[in-house]
Design a protein around this motif. Structure first.
Motif, PDB file in Angstrom:
ATOM      1  N   PHE A 169       0.027  -5.354 -32.444  1.00 45.25           N
ATOM      2  CA  PHE A 169      -0.977  -4.804 -31.801  1.00 45.25           C
ATOM      3  C   PHE A 169      -0.287  -3.997 -30.835  1.00 45.25           C
ATOM      4  CE2 PHE A 169      -2.447  -5.761 -27.581  1.00 45.25           C
ATOM      5  CZ  PHE A 169      -3.768  -5.174 -27.505  1.00 45.25           C
ATOM      6  N   GLU A 170       0.903  -4.403 -30.156  1.00 41.63           N
ATOM      7  CA  GLU A 170       1.403  -3.462 -29.211  1.00 41.63           C
ATOM      8  C   GLU A 170       2.066  -2.129 -29.615  1.00 41.63           C
ATOM      9  OE1 GLU A 170       1.531  -4.014 -26.069  1.00 41.63           O
ATOM     10  OE2 GLU A 170       1.268  -6.144 -25.617  1.00 41.63           O
ATOM     11  N   GLN A 171       2.252  -2.413 -31.138  1.00 40.89           N
ATOM     12  CA  GLN A 171       2.949  -1.129 -31.610  1.00 40.89           C
ATOM     13  C   GLN A 171       1.693  -0.236 -31.925  1.00 40.89           C
ATOM     14  OE1 GLN A 171       5.539  -1.625 -34.937  1.00 40.89           O
ATOM     15  NE2 GLN A 171       5.488   0.504 -35.318  1.00 40.89           N
ATOM     16  N   TYR A 172       0.568  -0.659 -32.109  1.00 40.50           N
ATOM     17  CA  TYR A 172      -0.399   0.327 -32.685  1.00 40.50           C
ATOM     18  C   TYR A 172      -1.246   0.827 -31.356  1.00 40.50           C
ATOM     19  CZ  TYR A 172      -4.994   1.782 -34.585  1.00 40.50           C
ATOM     20  OH  TYR A 172      -6.244   2.410 -34.910  1.00 40.50           O
ATOM     21  N   PHE A 173      -1.356  -0.017 -30.128  1.00 41.31           N
ATOM     22  CA  PHE A 173      -1.863   0.647 -29.113  1.00 41.31           C
ATOM     23  C   PHE A 173      -0.819   1.343 -28.086  1.00 41.31           C
ATOM     24  CE2 PHE A 173      -5.532  -2.224 -30.587  1.00 41.31           C
ATOM     25  CZ  PHE A 173      -6.580  -1.252 -30.713  1.00 41.31           C
ATOM     26  N   GLY A 174       0.227   0.522 -27.952  1.00 41.31           N
ATOM     27  CA  GLY A 174       1.120   1.219 -27.079  1.00 41.31           C
ATOM     28  C   GLY A 174       0.962   0.848 -25.502  1.00 41.31           C
ATOM     29  N   TRP A 175       0.931  -0.410 -25.267  1.00 37.57           N
ATOM     30  CA  TRP A 175       0.434  -0.686 -23.636  1.00 37.57           C
ATOM     31  C   TRP A 175       1.802  -1.096 -23.082  1.00 37.57           C
ATOM     32  CZ3 TRP A 175      -4.504  -4.455 -24.239  1.00 37.57           C
ATOM     33  CH2 TRP A 175      -5.724  -3.750 -24.638  1.00 37.57           C
ATOM     34  N   ASP A 176       2.866  -0.832 -23.350  1.00 38.07           N
ATOM     35  CA  ASP A 176       4.081  -1.440 -22.815  1.00 38.07           C
ATOM     36  C   ASP A 176       4.336  -0.501 -21.765  1.00 38.07           C
ATOM     37  OD1 ASP A 176       4.407  -3.964 -24.138  1.00 38.07           O
ATOM     38  OD2 ASP A 176       5.602  -2.872 -25.913  1.00 38.07           O
ATOM     39  N   ASP A 177       4.119   0.613 -21.586  1.00 37.63           N
ATOM     40  CA  ASP A 177       4.620   1.752 -20.775  1.00 37.63           C
ATOM     41  C   ASP A 177       3.699   2.258 -19.873  1.00 37.63           C
ATOM     42  OD1 ASP A 177       3.526   3.183 -22.913  1.00 37.63           O
ATOM     43  OD2 ASP A 177       5.030   4.389 -22.859  1.00 37.63           O
ATOM     44  N   CYS A 178       2.450   1.854 -19.632  1.00 39.35           N
ATOM     45  CA  CYS A 178       1.348   2.458 -18.872  1.00 39.35           C
ATOM     46  C   CYS A 178       0.584   1.502 -18.130  1.00 39.35           C
ATOM     47  CB  CYS A 178       0.360   3.115 -20.002  1.00 39.35           C
ATOM     48  SG  CYS A 178      -0.390   2.186 -21.330  1.00 39.35           S
ATOM     49  N   ASP A 179      -0.294   2.245 -17.095  1.00 36.47           N
ATOM     50  CA  ASP A 179      -1.154   1.460 -16.268  1.00 36.47           C
ATOM     51  C   ASP A 179      -2.540   1.383 -17.074  1.00 36.47           C
ATOM     52  OD1 ASP A 179      -2.684   3.952 -16.513  1.00 36.47           O
ATOM     53  OD2 ASP A 179      -1.935   4.514 -14.279  1.00 36.47           O
ATOM     54  N   GLU A 180      -3.397   0.479 -16.351  1.00 39.95           N
ATOM     55  CA  GLU A 180      -4.553   0.192 -17.120  1.00 39.95           C
ATOM     56  C   GLU A 180      -5.718   1.282 -17.373  1.00 39.95           C
ATOM     57  OE1 GLU A 180      -6.795  -2.887 -15.015  1.00 39.95           O
ATOM     58  OE2 GLU A 180      -4.973  -4.495 -15.263  1.00 39.95           O
ATOM     59  N   LEU A 181      -5.342   2.381 -16.777  1.00 36.94           N
ATOM     60  CA  LEU A 181      -6.494   3.540 -17.066  1.00 36.94           C
ATOM     61  C   LEU A 181      -5.931   3.795 -18.408  1.00 36.94           C
ATOM     62  CD1 LEU A 181      -8.678   5.498 -16.854  1.00 36.94           C
ATOM     63  CD2 LEU A 181      -7.011   6.676 -15.181  1.00 36.94           C
ATOM     64  N   GLU A 182      -4.623   4.064 -18.545  1.00 40.29           N
ATOM     65  CA  GLU A 182      -3.861   4.589 -19.834  1.00 40.29           C
ATOM     66  C   GLU A 182      -4.275   3.482 -20.797  1.00 40.29           C
ATOM     67  OE1 GLU A 182      -1.883   7.286 -22.224  1.00 40.29           O
ATOM     68  OE2 GLU A 182      -2.579   7.578 -20.320  1.00 40.29           O
ATOM     69  N   MET A 183      -3.951   2.430 -20.588  1.00 40.61           N
ATOM     70  CA  MET A 183      -4.355   0.897 -21.653  1.00 40.61           C
ATOM     71  C   MET A 183      -5.760   1.324 -22.038  1.00 40.61           C
ATOM     72  SD  MET A 183      -2.904  -2.236 -20.087  1.00 40.61           S
ATOM     73  CE  MET A 183      -1.251  -2.695 -19.650  1.00 40.61           C
ATOM     74  N   SER A 184      -6.623   1.535 -21.240  1.00 41.42           N
ATOM     75  CA  SER A 184      -8.104   1.865 -21.808  1.00 41.42           C
ATOM     76  C   SER A 184      -8.321   3.114 -22.604  1.00 41.42           C
ATOM     77  CB  SER A 184      -9.146   1.929 -20.511  1.00 41.42           C
ATOM     78  OG  SER A 184      -9.173   2.948 -19.738  1.00 41.42           O
ATOM     79  N   ILE A 185      -7.716   4.095 -22.267  1.00 40.89           N
ATOM     80  CA  ILE A 185      -8.102   5.423 -23.024  1.00 40.89           C
ATOM     81  C   ILE A 185      -7.163   5.107 -24.441  1.00 40.89           C
ATOM     82  CG2 ILE A 185      -7.234   7.664 -23.401  1.00 40.89           C
ATOM     83  CD1 ILE A 185      -7.385   7.747 -20.302  1.00 40.89           C
ATOM     84  N   ARG A 186      -6.062   4.216 -24.515  1.00 43.17           N
ATOM     85  CA  ARG A 186      -5.217   4.343 -25.867  1.00 43.17           C
ATOM     86  C   ARG A 186      -5.897   3.118 -26.643  1.00 43.17           C
ATOM     87  NH1 ARG A 186       1.314   4.070 -24.176  1.00 43.17           N
ATOM     88  NH2 ARG A 186       1.424   6.026 -23.100  1.00 43.17           N
ATOM     89  N   PHE A 187      -6.905   2.381 -26.001  1.00 39.41           N
ATOM     90  CA  PHE A 187      -7.345   1.184 -26.657  1.00 39.41           C
ATOM     91  C   PHE A 187      -8.613   1.770 -27.273  1.00 39.41           C
ATOM     92  CE2 PHE A 187     -10.073  -2.930 -26.208  1.00 39.41           C
ATOM     93  CZ  PHE A 187      -9.636  -3.411 -27.486  1.00 39.41           C
ATOM     94  N   LEU A 188      -9.331   2.645 -26.434  1.00 39.77           N
ATOM     95  CA  LEU A 188     -10.497   3.448 -26.966  1.00 39.77           C
ATOM     96  C   LEU A 188     -10.028   4.302 -28.142  1.00 39.77           C
ATOM     97  CD1 LEU A 188     -13.722   4.558 -26.688  1.00 39.77           C
ATOM     98  CD2 LEU A 188     -12.575   6.284 -25.275  1.00 39.77           C
TER      99      LEU A 188
END
Length: 298
Positions: A169-188
């Motif tokens: 999961f973390e490798q696919y979405f890449g949430w380790d190095d970003c804020d929540e807005l960036e998380m939402s964009i990468r998740f989308l």
């Protein structure tokens, strides 16, 4: 009131599954985190497929704003606990169901108990529930539990499945190095690399990832339940044919299109990075067109 009989209640499933497979579904345990737009209808769909054991978690109550898409939301259930309402629905379908409930939602102190003896986890958490999602997905990875995520994006369904042999999961979405807005964009973008929902948004002002809001519909939620339900069925019965991340699937009913994508390296894939940039640019344009005359951050 009649007498409940499991075999008769789910006899119309036989043909698409065998008698032995139906018995396997009866013994299987599925965990569902979140019982809102998709989580609630996931639960009822899997219950009607004959899954006999569930672990469910949700801390919220039904509000009027839930009426357009959440199967448990009615005037009779307004301000009622989602987990109590949906537990009652499931027991009315299968009085013999083995149901473990977690009314505090998914927390670090209970995630291991929530996932105990679970065969498949189905993600029904709110789109922006980043902490709970990371906690649950990490626990599933440790325990070897496959995860099905189906999101109502646009007027369709986007699905990614995580499991042994696939990309974490973390490798696919890449949430380790970003804020929540960036998380939402990468998740989308991770959920829907094809972004089939772009192009027919009727009111862009209703979409604001920074403010954690966006439209959703019951049609898309029900599509998600059907797609995710069959994915769970294949996993529980060992039918094969399940493609784990970095594969993703999106069916858009408005466009009547189905696309399956493969993104090796996950969010670092060049196509994925390009799509993330395009989404950011679109959000920037939408922010500039804010009707108040004040430029909001996208």
């Amino acid at each position: 009131m009649g007498t409940f009989d499991y075999h008769e209640a789910f006899s119309r499933n036989i043909g698409w599954v065998t008698e032995a497979e139906q018995a396997t579904l009866r013994r299987s345990r599925v965990a569902i985190g979140g019982l809102g737009g998709v989580g609630g209808v996931h639960l009822l769909t899997l219950a009607r497929l004959g899954v006999g054991r569930f672990s469910i978690a949700d801390f919220d109550v039904f509000e009027i704003a839930n009426f357009n898409r959440q199967v448990g939301a009615t005037m009779a259930t307004l301000k009622s606990s989602k987990i109590d309402v949906m537990a009652s629905h499931v027991r009315s379908i299968n009085p013999e169901v083995d149901l473990s409930t977690y009314p505090g939602g998914i927390q670090a102190e209970c995630v291991d108990a929530f996932l105990e003896d679970v065969d498949v986890y189905v993600d029904g958490l709110d789109f922006f529930a980043f902490s709970a999602r990371r906690l649950t997905f990490a626990a599933c990875a440790r325990k070897g539990i496959p995860v099905v995520t189906a999101a109502p994006l646009g007027l369709g369904c986007a699905m990614v499945t995580f499991g042994s042999g696939g990309m974490p999961f973390e490798q696919y979405f890449g949430w380790d190095d970003c804020d929540e807005l960036e998380m939402s964009i990468r998740f989308l973008v991770g959920l829907s690399p094809a972004m089939l929902q772009r192009g027919y948004v009727a009111d862009e002002e209703r979409i604001n990832l920074a403010e954690r809001r966006g439209p959703s519909s019951v049609a898309a939620c029900q599509l998600c339940a059907g797609v995710a339900g069959i994915e769970v069925l294949k996993l529980l019965l060992g039918r094969g044919g399940v493609r784990f991340a970095p594969w993703a699937s999106q069916f858009d009913a408005y466009r009547m299109r189905l696309v399956r994508t493969w993104r090796p390296f996950g969010y670092r894939n060049p196509l994925q990075r390009l799509t993330i940039m395009l989404v950011k640019a679109q959000l920037e344009r939408m922010a500039r067109r804010a009707p108040s005359g004040i430029r909001h951050e996208p």
